[in-house]
Design an enzyme around this catalytic site. Structure first.
Site, PDB file in Angstrom:
ATOM      1  NE  ARG A 174      44.266  45.151  35.377  1.00  0.00           N
ATOM      2  CZ  ARG A 174      44.526  45.399  34.095  1.00  0.00           C
ATOM      3  NH1 ARG A 174      45.300  44.580  33.402  1.00  0.00           N
ATOM      4  NH2 ARG A 174      44.061  46.474  33.509  1.00  0.00           N
ATOM      5  CB  SER A 246      39.787  48.988  37.629  1.00  0.00           C
ATOM      6  OG  SER A 246      40.064  49.768  36.506  1.00  0.00           O
ATOM      7  CD  GLU A 342      42.471  45.763  39.059  1.00  0.00           C
ATOM      8  OE1 GLU A 342      41.809  45.598  38.039  1.00  0.00           O
ATOM      9  OE2 GLU A 342      43.266  46.711  39.209  1.00  0.00           O
TER      10      GLU A 342
HETATM   11  C1  LIG Z   1      43.993  56.026  39.999  1.00  0.00           C
HETATM   12  C2  LIG Z   1      44.495  54.612  39.792  1.00  0.00           C
HETATM   13  C3  LIG Z   1      44.588  54.093  38.504  1.00  0.00           C
HETATM   14  C4  LIG Z   1      45.038  52.786  38.299  1.00  0.00           C
HETATM   15  N1  LIG Z   1      45.132  52.316  37.016  1.00  0.00           N
HETATM   16  C5  LIG Z   1      45.561  51.069  36.784  1.00  0.00           C
HETATM   17  C6  LIG Z   1      45.644  50.567  35.444  1.00  0.00           C
HETATM   18  O1  LIG Z   1      45.357  51.272  34.466  1.00  0.00           O
HETATM   19  N2  LIG Z   1      46.073  49.295  35.267  1.00  0.00           N
HETATM   20  C7  LIG Z   1      46.419  48.506  36.308  1.00  0.00           C
HETATM   21  O2  LIG Z   1      46.803  47.356  36.073  1.00  0.00           O
HETATM   22  N3  LIG Z   1      46.371  48.953  37.592  1.00  0.00           N
HETATM   23  C8  LIG Z   1      45.940  50.199  37.848  1.00  0.00           C
HETATM   24  N4  LIG Z   1      45.859  50.664  39.139  1.00  0.00           N
HETATM   25  C9  LIG Z   1      46.238  49.784  40.246  1.00  0.00           C
HETATM   26  C10 LIG Z   1      47.699  49.998  40.784  1.00  0.00           C
HETATM   27  O3  LIG Z   1      48.194  51.225  40.378  1.00  0.00           O
HETATM   28  C11 LIG Z   1      48.643  48.891  40.310  1.00  0.00           C
HETATM   29  O4  LIG Z   1      48.170  47.625  40.675  1.00  0.00           O
HETATM   30  C12 LIG Z   1      50.069  49.081  40.877  1.00  0.00           C
HETATM   31  O5  LIG Z   1      50.963  48.188  40.263  1.00  0.00           O
HETATM   32  C13 LIG Z   1      50.136  48.879  42.390  1.00  0.00           C
HETATM   33  O6  LIG Z   1      51.411  49.302  42.817  1.00  0.00           O
HETATM   34  P1  LIG Z   1      51.711  49.664  44.329  1.00  0.00           P
HETATM   35  O7  LIG Z   1      53.170  49.857  44.456  1.00  0.00           O
HETATM   36  O8  LIG Z   1      50.861  50.792  44.744  1.00  0.00           O
HETATM   37  O9  LIG Z   1      51.268  48.309  45.045  1.00  0.00           O
HETATM   38  P2  LIG Z   1      50.572  48.148  46.469  1.00  0.00           P
HETATM   39  O10 LIG Z   1      49.171  48.651  46.364  1.00  0.00           O
HETATM   40  O11 LIG Z   1      51.421  48.684  47.528  1.00  0.00           O
HETATM   41  O12 LIG Z   1      50.535  46.563  46.581  1.00  0.00           O
HETATM   42  C14 LIG Z   1      49.735  45.797  45.713  1.00  0.00           C
HETATM   43  C15 LIG Z   1      50.022  44.317  45.995  1.00  0.00           C
HETATM   44  O13 LIG Z   1      51.342  44.003  45.612  1.00  0.00           O
HETATM   45  C16 LIG Z   1      52.085  43.537  46.742  1.00  0.00           C
HETATM   46  N5  LIG Z   1      53.427  44.108  46.609  1.00  0.00           N
HETATM   47  C17 LIG Z   1      53.768  45.424  46.570  1.00  0.00           C
HETATM   48  N6  LIG Z   1      55.095  45.547  46.391  1.00  0.00           N
HETATM   49  C18 LIG Z   1      55.592  44.293  46.329  1.00  0.00           C
HETATM   50  C19 LIG Z   1      56.901  43.754  46.163  1.00  0.00           C
HETATM   51  N7  LIG Z   1      57.982  44.526  46.003  1.00  0.00           N
HETATM   52  N8  LIG Z   1      57.039  42.395  46.184  1.00  0.00           N
HETATM   53  C20 LIG Z   1      55.968  41.577  46.329  1.00  0.00           C
HETATM   54  N9  LIG Z   1      54.714  42.031  46.484  1.00  0.00           N
HETATM   55  C21 LIG Z   1      54.533  43.379  46.468  1.00  0.00           C
HETATM   56  C22 LIG Z   1      51.358  44.018  47.960  1.00  0.00           C
HETATM   57  O14 LIG Z   1      51.607  43.167  49.072  1.00  0.00           O
HETATM   58  C23 LIG Z   1      49.922  43.952  47.487  1.00  0.00           C
HETATM   59  O15 LIG Z   1      49.435  42.633  47.579  1.00  0.00           O
HETATM   60  C24 LIG Z   1      45.404  51.977  39.385  1.00  0.00           C
HETATM   61  C25 LIG Z   1      45.321  52.514  40.695  1.00  0.00           C
HETATM   62  C26 LIG Z   1      44.869  53.808  40.893  1.00  0.00           C
HETATM   63  C27 LIG Z   1      44.793  54.363  42.277  1.00  0.00           C
END
Ligand SMILES: Cc1cc2nc3c(=O)[nH]c(=O)nc-3n(C[C@H](O)[C@H](O)[C@H](O)COP(=O)(O)OP(=O)(O)OC[C@H]3O[C@@H](n4cnc5c(N)ncnc54)[C@H](O)[C@@H]3O)c2cc1C
Length: 346
Positions: A174, A246, A342
């Protein structure tokens, strides 16, 4: 390295944009200035302007790993960069180049349609391709870092595009180089390297139980379908109940600390980690403290999975962080283990 050959269309600006539908907790946040980024070439001029005006900024993907405050001052960059293509292929590997704004799950489904198995264990993780490397998303024994060849990003310090190799990304549980350098890089494109030899990864009990006939090994599509089913049963759908998956990382402790805890709590759930270390199941620790299904005003702990905090409706970031603090303190008191949050707190 990229360079802007033609002047791109400037990023579309929407002042005071509500982000309730762009964060899976469903928090009622308002972005003072929301810029929609549809092309990497929009970034140099935009970031220069923001630096000249001393404006705060942050990238936002799908909002599935963030806790947003009511007001987001300065610029919120909505990363919507599209595009996915097979860039190269040889006997051993296929390289796939993907825009940072592409939906992660749809991309995984697309790789299987292209007969490129490998990412199926990571199906149904919400969010964008560009955010996947930030915390090195992982599930069911697979982490994305192992499939990344290189990443293209805009570096807000050097004000230029950079390419980071897999080694430079320093992927860990992570964690990544990007996570340790927040507000510096904007990922614009991820290039994956998917090996052609494929074998199913079934070491996690949920999958091992489902595919337990050695004479009938599952296909990648079977695993994809199973992962989608298991996740849908275990995790709340953010469209129905706000959450960020998580909420705490699984804490990693020394073998010594683990042995001491195990003597006291023989049912302690844990997994092997790096040599000399053990990963504890944070959900089990929280569950043992009696939090599963508990509610505190508009927030609570999901009834089926203690690792997930939920917004029952109308919660704000303070409500969520207050509940998180109570959980952290109780786990610390009962197990002498620190739980780290997280999602990214904006
Ligand atoms: C129901 C659910 C289940 C999940 N299951 C998992 C799992 O099994 N495993 C896991 O690892 N995660 C899990 N997650 C967490 C999440 O899905 C991941 O971390 C995902 O990669 C976040 O993507 P996002 O586009 O929504 O990022 P955001 O939430 O929009 O951003 C997350 C972070 O990344 C940064 N960011 C976003 N885009 C960029 C970019 N292009 N360049 C630089 N920085 C950027 C943001 O500034 C922020 O700090 C889960 C979430 C939910 C809601």
């Amino acid at each position: 390295m990229n360079s802007a050959k033609n002047a791109p269309n400037p990023a579309k600006l929407t002042p005071n944009m509500g982000l309730k539908h762009r964060n899976t907790f469903g928090l009622d946040a308002v972005a003072e200035l929301a810029y929609e980024i549809t092309s990497a070439e929009q970034l140099p001029d935009l970031l220069k302007g923001l630096a000249d005006q001393n404006q705060a900024w942050r990238p936002l993907g799908g909002g599935s790993n963030v806790i947003l405050p009511n007001q987001l001052p300065g610029a919120t960059l909505l990363i919507n960069i599209p595009g996915q293509e097979i860039a190269q292929s040889d006997e051993q590997n296929t390289w796939v180049s993907v825009g940072a704004g592409v939906n992660w799950h749809e991309f995984v489904a697309w790789t299987l349609e292209q007969n490129l198995p490998g990412l199926e264990n990571l199906a149904l993780i919400p969010g964008t391709v560009g955010a996947a490397p930030i915390q090195n998303i992982g599930a069911y024994g697979v982490e994305i870092g192992q499939y990344i060849d290189h990443i293209e990003a805009f570096d807000a310090v050097s004000h230029d595009f950079v390419t980071l190799s897999q080694a430079a990304c320093q992927f860990a549980y992570r964690d990544s180089y990007f996570k340790r350098h927040p507000k510096r890089y904007i990922v614009t494109k991820v290039v994956f390297k998917i090996p052609k030899p494929w074998k199913p990864r079934l070491q996690y009990a949920d999958l091992a139980n489902q595919f337990n006939d050695p004479d009938q090994p599952p296909s990648a599509k079977d695993i994809f379908t199973a992962v989608c089913q298991i996740r849908s049963q275990k995790l709340p759908d953010p469209k129905v109940i706000g959450n960020a998956g998580s909420f705490f990382q699984n804490p990693i402790v020394s073998n010594e600390q683990y042995e001491t805890l195990f003597k006291q709590f023989p049912r302690l759930v844990s997994y092997p980690d790096a040599p000399g270390m053990r990963k504890l199941a944070a959900g089990w620790l929280i569950d043992q403290c009696g939090f599963k299904g508990q509610r505190m005003g508009s927030v609570g702990v999901y009834e089926k999975q203690a690792l997930v905090l939920v917004n029952h409706g109308g919660a704000n970031s303070e409500d969520i962080l207050n509940l998180a603090k109570i959980i952290q303190e109780k786990v610390q008191k009962n197990f002498q283990v620190q739980l780290d949050i997280e999602p990214n707190i904006f």
